[in-house]
Design an enzyme around this catalytic site. Structure first.
Site, PDB file in Angstrom:
ATOM      1  N   ARG A   1       7.517   2.248  11.347  1.00  0.00           N
ATOM      2  CA  ARG A   1       6.366   1.376  11.114  1.00  0.00           C
ATOM      3  C   ARG A   1       6.087   0.602  12.406  1.00  0.00           C
ATOM      4  O   ARG A   1       7.022   0.150  13.077  1.00  0.00           O
ATOM      5  CB  ARG A   1       6.643   0.384   9.988  1.00  0.00           C
TER       6      ARG A   1
ATOM      7  N   HIS B   1      -0.353   8.146  13.084  1.00  0.00           N
ATOM      8  CA  HIS B   1       0.490   8.038  11.879  1.00  0.00           C
ATOM      9  C   HIS B   1       0.436   9.338  11.063  1.00  0.00           C
ATOM     10  O   HIS B   1      -0.014   9.348   9.915  1.00  0.00           O
ATOM     11  CB  HIS B   1       0.054   6.832  11.028  1.00  0.00           C
TER      12      HIS B   1
ATOM     13  N   GLU C   1      -3.308  -0.523  12.364  1.00  0.00           N
ATOM     14  CA  GLU C   1      -3.759   0.871  12.234  1.00  0.00           C
ATOM     15  C   GLU C   1      -5.098   0.930  11.527  1.00  0.00           C
ATOM     16  O   GLU C   1      -5.245   0.302  10.475  1.00  0.00           O
ATOM     17  CB  GLU C   1      -2.716   1.690  11.476  1.00  0.00           C
TER      18      GLU C   1
HETATM   19  C1  GLV Z   1       4.715   7.448   6.056  1.00  0.00           C
HETATM   20  O1  GLV Z   1       4.696   6.690   6.962  1.00  0.00           O
HETATM   21  C2  GLV Z   1       5.468   7.229   4.860  1.00  0.00           C
HETATM   22  O2  GLV Z   1       6.000   6.130   4.672  1.00  0.00           O
HETATM   23  O3  GLV Z   1       5.540   8.162   4.047  1.00  0.00           O
END
Ligand code: GLV
Length: 337
Positions: free
Chosen positions: A242, A290, A271
């Protein structure tokens, strides 16, 4: 679910892969937000008013404001392993079940951490730009786009849960020395030959630092200016956990001053990251939006898990991926169904 009962209402905050969505549409009275961009919070609040379940994504903020508006809400089923966007303690207090999609994305996410690692160490993104922008003017030169060796180097895995373990497992194929840091015992990674060290030692000794911790109060800016100073000048940082685990301003400073060699980021403090994020001006920064779990196979499995959690719950069974088991004391399934 008894057939003559009305179907539970579910609001699905995005168009999920068909494998999961098909089940949800068959089994529930489902409404889906069809736009590519996320629904504004006010839409989620509005839709939450009348539903039994929300199928959310990590970009949806599901907090007390949503719960306040949702008197019938019983479960939030998230398509992601991380759930820092959901106020889980608040959900538990109100007897709302919360589920995620762990495990199916472990290997896909570990693969992507490696994609970033290889890309930044061997300058793949830079090389691509170099060719496309016409900078490749001489045939071959011994000093053209030199990077750093990955094989035989030391990797430091910060957070040795499922994904950290899978990253370390891949490192054994590259004959790497593996260090790891975690706050809980992790015998599986030790069985790979990885050595447990404190975070400072890991940062001082690793050539590649790869972050795999969930975002919590304790991990917010875990990698800050002080800790970045401990890293080798030749070391790389990889983050596909994260964004807020790394202090981006401090990271930019460290890169700009040449205190670390480069970084691979799939996640950002904000983001989408704004185009004026100074990190985007640096060549030794490899970025992605991401997408670490974004393979066709994995995203389909994740969507199916969302459906399975919903189905189990509304059949009066404990959802397989319940993240707040204490909720069962607050609101036992036997009282719900
Ligand atoms: C992606 O970042 C997730 O947490 O699945």
């Amino acid at each position: 679910m008894v057939n003559c009962m009305p179907k539970p209402k579910v609001y699905v905050t995005r168009d999920l892969p068909e494998r999961g969505l098909k089940i949800i549409k068959e089994r529930f009275d489902a409404e889906v937000w069809r736009e590519y961009a996320p629904p504004p919070k006010k839409v989620i609040i509005e839709k939450a008013r009348d539903v039994d379940a929300l199928a959310s994504l990590l970009s949806d903020k599901i907090d007390a404001e949503v719960f306040d508006a949702a008197p019938k809400l019983k479960i939030v089923t998230q398509l992601a392993v991380g759930f820092d966007n959901i106020d889980v303690p608040e959900a538990t207090k109100r007897g709302i079940y919360v589920t995620n999609t762990p495990e199916v994305l472990t290997d896909t996410t570990a693969d992507f951490a490696w994609a970033l690692l290889m890309a930044v160490a061997r300058r793949v993104a830079e090389a691509d730009r170099y060719v496309r922008t016409g900078q490749w003017k001489v045939g071959w030169h011994p000093s053209m786009l030199q990077g750093r060796d990955v094989y035989g180097a030391t990797i430091g895995v910060v957070g040795a849960g499922r994904i950290g373990y899978a990253v370390a497992k891949r490192a054994t194929g590259f004959d790497m020395k593996i260090l790891f840091y975690d706050v809980v015992p992790r015998p599986e990674i030790e069985r790979l030959g990885a050595k447990k060290v404190d975070l400072d030692t890991l940062l001082k000794e690793s050539d590649f630092v790869s972050i795999h911790v969930p975002l919590m109060k304790e991990t917010h800016h875990l990698i800050n200016a002080e800790r970045l100073k401990l890293m080798k000048k030749t070391a790389y940082l990889i983050n596909n956990s994260r964004g807020p685990v790394v202090d981006e301003k401090a990271l930019y400073q460290a890169l700009k001053e040449g205190r670390i060699a480069g970084v691979g980021l799939d996640v950002f403090e904000q983001e989408p990251t704004p185009l004026d994020n100074p990190l985007l001006t640096l060549d030794n920064v490899v970025v992605a939006p991401h997408i670490s779990s974004a393979s066709y196979e994995t995203r389909s499995q994740m969507a199916e898990m969302v459906a399975e959690n919903l189905v189990a719950f509304f059949e009066g069974r404990k959802p397989p991926n319940l993240v707040n088991p204490d909720v069962m004391k607050v609101r036992p399934l036997s009282k719900l169904f």
